[in-house]
Design a protein around this motif. Structure first.
Motif, PDB file in Angstrom:
ATOM      1  N   ALA A 177      49.748 141.710 123.122  1.00  0.00           N
ATOM      2  CA  ALA A 177      50.135 140.479 123.815  1.00  0.00           C
ATOM      3  C   ALA A 177      51.641 140.324 123.958  1.00  0.00           C
ATOM      4  O   ALA A 177      52.116 139.750 124.941  1.00  0.00           O
ATOM      5  CB  ALA A 177      49.552 139.270 123.093  1.00  0.00           C
ATOM      6  N   THR A 178      52.409 140.820 122.978  1.00  0.00           N
ATOM      7  CA  THR A 178      53.850 140.543 122.945  1.00  0.00           C
ATOM      8  C   THR A 178      54.727 141.773 123.115  1.00  0.00           C
ATOM      9  O   THR A 178      55.919 141.637 123.404  1.00  0.00           O
ATOM     10  CB  THR A 178      54.238 139.871 121.622  1.00  0.00           C
ATOM     11  OG1 THR A 178      54.102 140.819 120.543  1.00  0.00           O
ATOM     12  CG2 THR A 178      53.367 138.654 121.349  1.00  0.00           C
ATOM     13  N   GLY A 179      54.160 142.938 122.881  1.00  0.00           N
ATOM     14  CA  GLY A 179      54.989 144.145 122.888  1.00  0.00           C
ATOM     15  C   GLY A 179      55.793 144.325 121.619  1.00  0.00           C
ATOM     16  O   GLY A 179      56.589 145.262 121.509  1.00  0.00           O
ATOM     17  N   GLN A 180      55.590 143.445 120.643  1.00  0.00           N
ATOM     18  CA  GLN A 180      56.311 143.524 119.370  1.00  0.00           C
ATOM     19  C   GLN A 180      55.324 143.705 118.223  1.00  0.00           C
ATOM     20  O   GLN A 180      54.176 143.243 118.291  1.00  0.00           O
ATOM     21  CB  GLN A 180      57.113 142.249 119.120  1.00  0.00           C
ATOM     22  CG  GLN A 180      58.188 141.969 120.143  1.00  0.00           C
ATOM     23  CD  GLN A 180      58.978 140.719 119.800  1.00  0.00           C
ATOM     24  OE1 GLN A 180      59.409 140.523 118.680  1.00  0.00           O
ATOM     25  NE2 GLN A 180      59.171 139.855 120.749  1.00  0.00           N
ATOM     26  N   SER A 181      55.801 144.334 117.162  1.00  0.00           N
ATOM     27  CA  SER A 181      54.986 144.493 115.968  1.00  0.00           C
ATOM     28  C   SER A 181      54.737 143.143 115.311  1.00  0.00           C
ATOM     29  O   SER A 181      55.576 142.235 115.375  1.00  0.00           O
ATOM     30  CB  SER A 181      55.681 145.420 114.968  1.00  0.00           C
ATOM     31  OG  SER A 181      55.006 145.413 113.720  1.00  0.00           O
ATOM     32  N   ILE A 182      53.599 143.020 114.676  1.00  0.00           N
ATOM     33  CA  ILE A 182      53.294 141.802 113.940  1.00  0.00           C
ATOM     34  C   ILE A 182      54.313 141.552 112.828  1.00  0.00           C
ATOM     35  O   ILE A 182      54.543 140.417 112.423  1.00  0.00           O
ATOM     36  CB  ILE A 182      51.855 141.867 113.363  1.00  0.00           C
ATOM     37  CG1 ILE A 182      51.386 140.480 112.903  1.00  0.00           C
ATOM     38  CG2 ILE A 182      51.753 142.894 112.250  1.00  0.00           C
ATOM     39  CD1 ILE A 182      49.915 140.453 112.529  1.00  0.00           C
ATOM     40  N   THR A 183      54.968 142.619 112.371  1.00  0.00           N
ATOM     41  CA  THR A 183      55.987 142.465 111.321  1.00  0.00           C
ATOM     42  C   THR A 183      57.181 141.652 111.802  1.00  0.00           C
ATOM     43  O   THR A 183      57.908 141.085 111.001  1.00  0.00           O
ATOM     44  CB  THR A 183      56.466 143.840 110.824  1.00  0.00           C
ATOM     45  OG1 THR A 183      57.005 144.583 111.928  1.00  0.00           O
ATOM     46  CG2 THR A 183      55.328 144.627 110.205  1.00  0.00           C
ATOM     47  N   ALA A 184      57.395 141.610 113.135  1.00  0.00           N
ATOM     48  CA  ALA A 184      58.508 140.833 113.670  1.00  0.00           C
ATOM     49  C   ALA A 184      58.282 139.337 113.493  1.00  0.00           C
ATOM     50  O   ALA A 184      59.230 138.549 113.524  1.00  0.00           O
ATOM     51  CB  ALA A 184      58.705 141.155 115.149  1.00  0.00           C
ATOM     52  N   PHE A 185      57.018 138.947 113.311  1.00  0.00           N
ATOM     53  CA  PHE A 185      56.687 137.527 113.187  1.00  0.00           C
ATOM     54  C   PHE A 185      56.398 137.119 111.749  1.00  0.00           C
ATOM     55  O   PHE A 185      56.500 135.948 111.405  1.00  0.00           O
ATOM     56  CB  PHE A 185      55.459 137.210 114.057  1.00  0.00           C
ATOM     57  CG  PHE A 185      55.666 137.502 115.510  1.00  0.00           C
ATOM     58  CD1 PHE A 185      56.241 136.561 116.349  1.00  0.00           C
ATOM     59  CD2 PHE A 185      55.302 138.733 116.033  1.00  0.00           C
ATOM     60  CE1 PHE A 185      56.437 136.839 117.693  1.00  0.00           C
ATOM     61  CE2 PHE A 185      55.496 139.021 117.371  1.00  0.00           C
ATOM     62  CZ  PHE A 185      56.069 138.081 118.210  1.00  0.00           C
ATOM     63  N   GLN A 186      56.018 138.083 110.920  1.00  0.00           N
ATOM     64  CA  GLN A 186      55.707 137.762 109.529  1.00  0.00           C
ATOM     65  C   GLN A 186      56.968 137.310 108.812  1.00  0.00           C
ATOM     66  O   GLN A 186      58.048 137.865 108.995  1.00  0.00           O
ATOM     67  CB  GLN A 186      55.100 138.974 108.829  1.00  0.00           C
ATOM     68  CG  GLN A 186      53.707 139.307 109.329  1.00  0.00           C
ATOM     69  CD  GLN A 186      53.168 140.612 108.785  1.00  0.00           C
ATOM     70  OE1 GLN A 186      53.928 141.483 108.361  1.00  0.00           O
ATOM     71  NE2 GLN A 186      51.851 140.765 108.813  1.00  0.00           N
ATOM     72  N   GLY A 187      56.835 136.310 107.998  1.00  0.00           N
ATOM     73  CA  GLY A 187      57.983 135.781 107.265  1.00  0.00           C
ATOM     74  C   GLY A 187      58.635 134.596 107.953  1.00  0.00           C
ATOM     75  O   GLY A 187      59.414 133.871 107.347  1.00  0.00           O
ATOM     76  N   ARG A 188      58.336 134.409 109.250  1.00  0.00           N
ATOM     77  CA  ARG A 188      58.835 133.215 109.917  1.00  0.00           C
ATOM     78  C   ARG A 188      57.927 132.041 109.564  1.00  0.00           C
ATOM     79  O   ARG A 188      56.746 132.062 109.866  1.00  0.00           O
ATOM     80  CB  ARG A 188      58.816 133.389 111.441  1.00  0.00           C
ATOM     81  CG  ARG A 188      59.668 134.517 111.988  1.00  0.00           C
ATOM     82  CD  ARG A 188      59.544 134.519 113.508  1.00  0.00           C
ATOM     83  NE  ARG A 188      60.182 135.673 114.100  1.00  0.00           N
ATOM     84  CZ  ARG A 188      60.134 135.953 115.410  1.00  0.00           C
ATOM     85  NH1 ARG A 188      59.464 135.140 116.223  1.00  0.00           N
ATOM     86  NH2 ARG A 188      60.727 137.015 115.887  1.00  0.00           N
TER      87      ARG A 188
END
Length: 299
Positions: A177-188
């Motif tokens: 959906a985003t083209g980014q790894s889920i790790t980019a969102f974890q921790g936010r």
């Protein structure tokens, strides 16, 4: 229970507890006493069709105070914590706009964590992406999706076991959906919809023997009140067995009875056992995850 804070000093009442612990009755009592409206925080009580089997409030209780997010999701829908949070946020905003007090009650710990800002701020997944990947999971198998995840997101592909269906699916949804790894969102950290510092937070911690007795008696009563008809209606929808609604406790056991593979007594006993095991997991989660801001009470 200790004396509740003054109505004007609190932003909400949060009530968590295991299944059959009496939390819905407590929520209704507090809603009546403090000018409140009840918001469901149970991942199975959101589904339509499963009325008695998920122990949703009955018509009498619904008439005592406004209730929100009960039975509003078709069983064929792939519901999620993110969808619940969006809908709960809207419901709570409406309650506050009416000058009423939100009373959030349920047994799904992740819902409470999301509500109080404790979950990562994950992106919304478009429904076509979610539907396509779930269909592929069933038709192609988890190994094929894991291979695609390894190609699109090598870090998560290496981190997740090839058999970890749900986490592979979730990571693949995000990167697709985003083209980014889920790790980019974890921790936010997510937005705080209810601040636990200003809410009255209660977790019910019942005596285990009492709870087990309630569970045993309640499931038999569910059957008497029409749970078999609900399972028949659910099976008629031909929903894949991996779908969340199909995992409601009692569905598989009563389906086995309807198929002639179990006696009704056997199905009831198996479902009661599964409910007791689920309640134990809930109590362990609440004990380990809810901090000292949550008042522990017995029921």
């Amino acid at each position: 229970m200790k004396q509740i804070l003054r109505r004007q000093d609190i932003s909400a009442i949060l009530i968590a507890g295991p299944t059959a612990s009496g939390k819905s009755a407590l929520a209704l009592q507090m809603a009546r006493e403090h000018g409140g409206e009840v918001v469901n925080a149970d991942s199975m009580q959101v589904y339509g069709v499963l009325d008695r089997l998920t122990a949703r409030p009955d018509a009498h209780d619904l008439g005592q105070a406004p209730h929100h997010l009960y039975g509003h999701v078709p069983p064929v829908t792939a519901y999620s914590t993110g969808l619940w949070l969006d809908q709960a946020t809207q419901a709570i905003a409406g309650i506050r706009a009416r000058g009423a007090l939100p009373v959030v009650v349920g047994g799904t710990g992740l819902y409470f964590r999301a509500l109080t800002g404790g979950l990562s701020d994950m992106p919304a997944i478009p429904e076509p992406v979610r539907t396509e990947l779930r269909a592929r999971l069933e038709s192609e198998g988890v190994e094929a999706l894991h291979a695609e995840l390894a190609r699109l997101d090598p870090e998560m592909g290496a981190r997740l076991r090839p058999a970890d269906r749900q986490r592979i699916l979730r990571a693949l949804e995000v990167v697709t959906a985003t083209g980014q790894s889920i790790t980019a969102f974890q921790g936010r950290g997510g937005a705080t919809i209810v601040d636990p510092q200003t809410a009255h937070c209660i977790v019910i911690d019942p005596d285990r023997a009492v709870l087990h007795d309630r569970i045993n008696r309640r499931f038999s009563k569910m059957v008497e009140e029409g749970a078999l008809d609900e399972v028949r209606a659910l099976l008629a929808l031909d929903i894949p067995p991996q779908h969340p609604a199909m995992k409601a406790i009692g569905v598989s056991q009563l389906a086995e009875y309807l198929a002639g593979h179990l006696s009704l007594d056997q199905a009831v006993e198996l479902a009661s056992t599964a409910t007791r095991q689920y309640a134990k997991r809930q109590m362990t989660w609440f004990r380990n995850q809810l901090d000292a801001q949550w008042e522990r009470v017995q029921s």
